[in-house]
Design a protein around this motif. Structure first.
Motif, PDB file in Angstrom:
ATOM      1  N   THR A 237     -26.387 -14.056  27.220  1.00  0.00           N
ATOM      2  CA  THR A 237     -25.455 -13.564  28.241  1.00  0.00           C
ATOM      3  C   THR A 237     -24.350 -14.584  28.502  1.00  0.00           C
ATOM      4  OG1 THR A 237     -27.181 -12.250  29.310  1.00  0.00           O
ATOM      5  CG2 THR A 237     -25.256 -12.798  30.638  1.00  0.00           C
ATOM      6  N   THR A 238     -24.738 -15.822  28.715  1.00  0.00           N
ATOM      7  CA  THR A 238     -23.751 -16.878  28.946  1.00  0.00           C
ATOM      8  C   THR A 238     -22.892 -17.085  27.711  1.00  0.00           C
ATOM      9  OG1 THR A 238     -25.085 -18.004  30.611  1.00  0.00           O
ATOM     10  CG2 THR A 238     -23.471 -19.343  29.422  1.00  0.00           C
ATOM     11  N   ALA A 239     -23.473 -17.042  26.538  1.00  0.00           N
ATOM     12  CA  ALA A 239     -22.721 -17.226  25.303  1.00  0.00           C
ATOM     13  C   ALA A 239     -21.613 -16.184  25.168  1.00  0.00           C
ATOM     14  CB  ALA A 239     -23.657 -17.161  24.106  1.00  0.00           C
ATOM     15  N   LYS A 240     -21.927 -14.942  25.491  1.00  0.00           N
ATOM     16  CA  LYS A 240     -20.934 -13.872  25.392  1.00  0.00           C
ATOM     17  C   LYS A 240     -19.823 -14.050  26.427  1.00  0.00           C
ATOM     18  CE  LYS A 240     -24.218 -10.544  23.497  1.00  0.00           C
ATOM     19  NZ  LYS A 240     -25.034  -9.329  23.748  1.00  0.00           N
ATOM     20  N   VAL A 241     -20.174 -14.563  27.598  1.00  0.00           N
ATOM     21  CA  VAL A 241     -19.153 -14.803  28.621  1.00  0.00           C
ATOM     22  C   VAL A 241     -18.214 -15.927  28.195  1.00  0.00           C
ATOM     23  CG1 VAL A 241     -18.814 -15.687  30.961  1.00  0.00           C
ATOM     24  CG2 VAL A 241     -20.449 -13.845  30.542  1.00  0.00           C
ATOM     25  N   VAL A 242     -18.742 -16.993  27.631  1.00  0.00           N
ATOM     26  CA  VAL A 242     -17.878 -18.075  27.148  1.00  0.00           C
ATOM     27  C   VAL A 242     -16.913 -17.541  26.094  1.00  0.00           C
ATOM     28  CG1 VAL A 242     -17.809 -20.277  25.923  1.00  0.00           C
ATOM     29  CG2 VAL A 242     -19.552 -19.886  27.667  1.00  0.00           C
ATOM     30  N   ARG A 243     -17.425 -16.743  25.193  1.00  0.00           N
ATOM     31  CA  ARG A 243     -16.566 -16.139  24.164  1.00  0.00           C
ATOM     32  C   ARG A 243     -15.466 -15.296  24.814  1.00  0.00           C
ATOM     33  NH1 ARG A 243     -18.602 -11.966  19.345  1.00  0.00           N
ATOM     34  NH2 ARG A 243     -16.538 -11.146  18.828  1.00  0.00           N
ATOM     35  N   TRP A 244     -15.844 -14.473  25.784  1.00  0.00           N
ATOM     36  CA  TRP A 244     -14.854 -13.606  26.428  1.00  0.00           C
ATOM     37  C   TRP A 244     -13.797 -14.426  27.169  1.00  0.00           C
ATOM     38  CZ3 TRP A 244     -13.024 -12.601  31.310  1.00  0.00           C
ATOM     39  CH2 TRP A 244     -12.255 -11.445  31.464  1.00  0.00           C
ATOM     40  N   LEU A 245     -14.218 -15.429  27.920  1.00  0.00           N
ATOM     41  CA  LEU A 245     -13.282 -16.250  28.683  1.00  0.00           C
ATOM     42  C   LEU A 245     -12.280 -16.954  27.780  1.00  0.00           C
ATOM     43  CD1 LEU A 245     -15.721 -17.870  31.278  1.00  0.00           C
ATOM     44  CD2 LEU A 245     -13.971 -16.146  31.752  1.00  0.00           C
ATOM     45  N   SER A 246     -12.704 -17.324  26.601  1.00  0.00           N
ATOM     46  CA  SER A 246     -11.808 -18.048  25.686  1.00  0.00           C
ATOM     47  C   SER A 246     -10.881 -17.128  24.914  1.00  0.00           C
ATOM     48  CB  SER A 246     -12.635 -18.879  24.695  1.00  0.00           C
ATOM     49  OG  SER A 246     -13.367 -18.052  23.807  1.00  0.00           O
ATOM     50  N   GLN A 247     -11.215 -15.827  24.843  1.00  0.00           N
ATOM     51  CA  GLN A 247     -10.463 -14.934  23.964  1.00  0.00           C
ATOM     52  C   GLN A 247      -9.765 -13.772  24.657  1.00  0.00           C
ATOM     53  OE1 GLN A 247     -13.339 -13.699  20.927  1.00  0.00           O
ATOM     54  NE2 GLN A 247     -12.348 -15.104  19.504  1.00  0.00           N
ATOM     55  N   ALA A 248     -10.256 -13.341  25.805  1.00  0.00           N
ATOM     56  CA  ALA A 248      -9.726 -12.122  26.430  1.00  0.00           C
ATOM     57  C   ALA A 248      -8.244 -12.262  26.753  1.00  0.00           C
ATOM     58  CB  ALA A 248     -10.503 -11.802  27.694  1.00  0.00           C
TER      59      ALA A 248
END
Length: 272
Positions: A237-248
């Motif tokens: 869950t945290t991994a996906k959020v880090v990805r989203w924050l860096s790319q969205a």
């Protein structure tokens, strides 16, 4: 051109999961931690003697290479800031840039679970070195080159313990003053990054992963005590959020948030 992420504490847990998630997203990676190879023993504060825990940089590096990412794995210790200096230099030399700094590692030694009257000045200093001084040093090394390029993302891992009173004494499933106060100090860093570099296209976030069952907790038996009070959050869950924050493209609803709960944001965005 592929982006590059620098992750501390990447040998297991949240750091390893985030490395895999970012590799899937097309990132190349600079991974750091104390444990380079399987079977190495380290001292952890909840355990009486050095032990070998599951997870290593070499294993994570092999996995992300299997996903097509280029990776360098660098042994470092957040209590040895010069080791992180070398790691950052190696990353810049190898990749030429760092697009995402994930300050994930936290201090794992004595003092985290000590009661107020029992924690020592040396323990407090080590906790602040690992949780405040070293993340600050990394930001000071990485942020200037992000500013030159007018692009970059910094994510600091914080803790709910900085935001609420403990449910029990530190040695009975709660948390100690030294650990929680260090994470509270780290929270304040993000405001300075944002305000001092308002027009430089730098993303900066504090993320709070909720209760995550770690290998240290499993080895100590503390995970069972805490799980009676709190529902665990998956590391993915945290991994996906880090990805989203860096790319969205649109982060407007979270760009000024002081602390982002990864479970709440993941649910809102249906990332889980």
């Amino acid at each position: 051109m592929r982006k590059v992420a620098f992750i501390t504490g990447a040998s297991r847990g949240l750091g390893a999961a985030t490395a895999l998630e970012l590799a899937k997203a097309g990132y190349d990676l600079a991974l750091t931690a104390r444990t380079m190879n399987v079977g190495e023993q380290q001292q952890y504060g909840l355990l009486e003697k050095p032990v070998s825990l599951p997870g290593s940089l070499s294993e994570v590096a092999a996995q992300v290479r299997g996903l097509g990412a280029e990776v360098i794995a660098i042994r470092s210790d957040i209590l040895d800031p010069e080791s992180l200096d070398r790691a950052v230099s190696d990353a810049f030399q190898h990749f030429g840039k760092i697009d995402l700094l994930f300050n994930n590692a936290c201090y794992q030694g004595d003092g985290n679970q000590e009661r107020l009257l029992e924690v020592t000045p040396e323990q407090v200093l080590n906790i602040y070195q690992g949780n405040v001084f070293t993340p600050l040093r990394l930001v000071q090394k990485v942020l200037p080159k992000m500013l030159e390029r007018k692009a970059g993302c910094i994510v600091n891992m914080v803790s709910g313990s900085a935001l609420m009173p403990p449910p029990a004494p530190a040695d009975e499933g709660g948390w100690g003053f030294a650990y929680s106060s260090s994470k509270a100090a780290l929270i304040r860093m993000i405001h300075s990054i944002r305000i001092e570099n308002r027009d430089c296209n730098i993303r900066a976030f504090n993320i709070e992963p909720g209760f995550v069952v770690t290998e240290v907790m499993k080895a100590s038996g503390l995970d069972k005590i805490i799980q009676e009070r709190v529902r665990p959050t998956a590391v993915s869950t945290t991994a996906k959020v880090v990805r989203w924050l860096s790319q969205a493209e649109d982060i407007s609803h979270v760009e000024d948030a002081e602390v982002i709960s990864t479970s709440v944001l993941a649910a809102e965005l249906r990332l889980e």
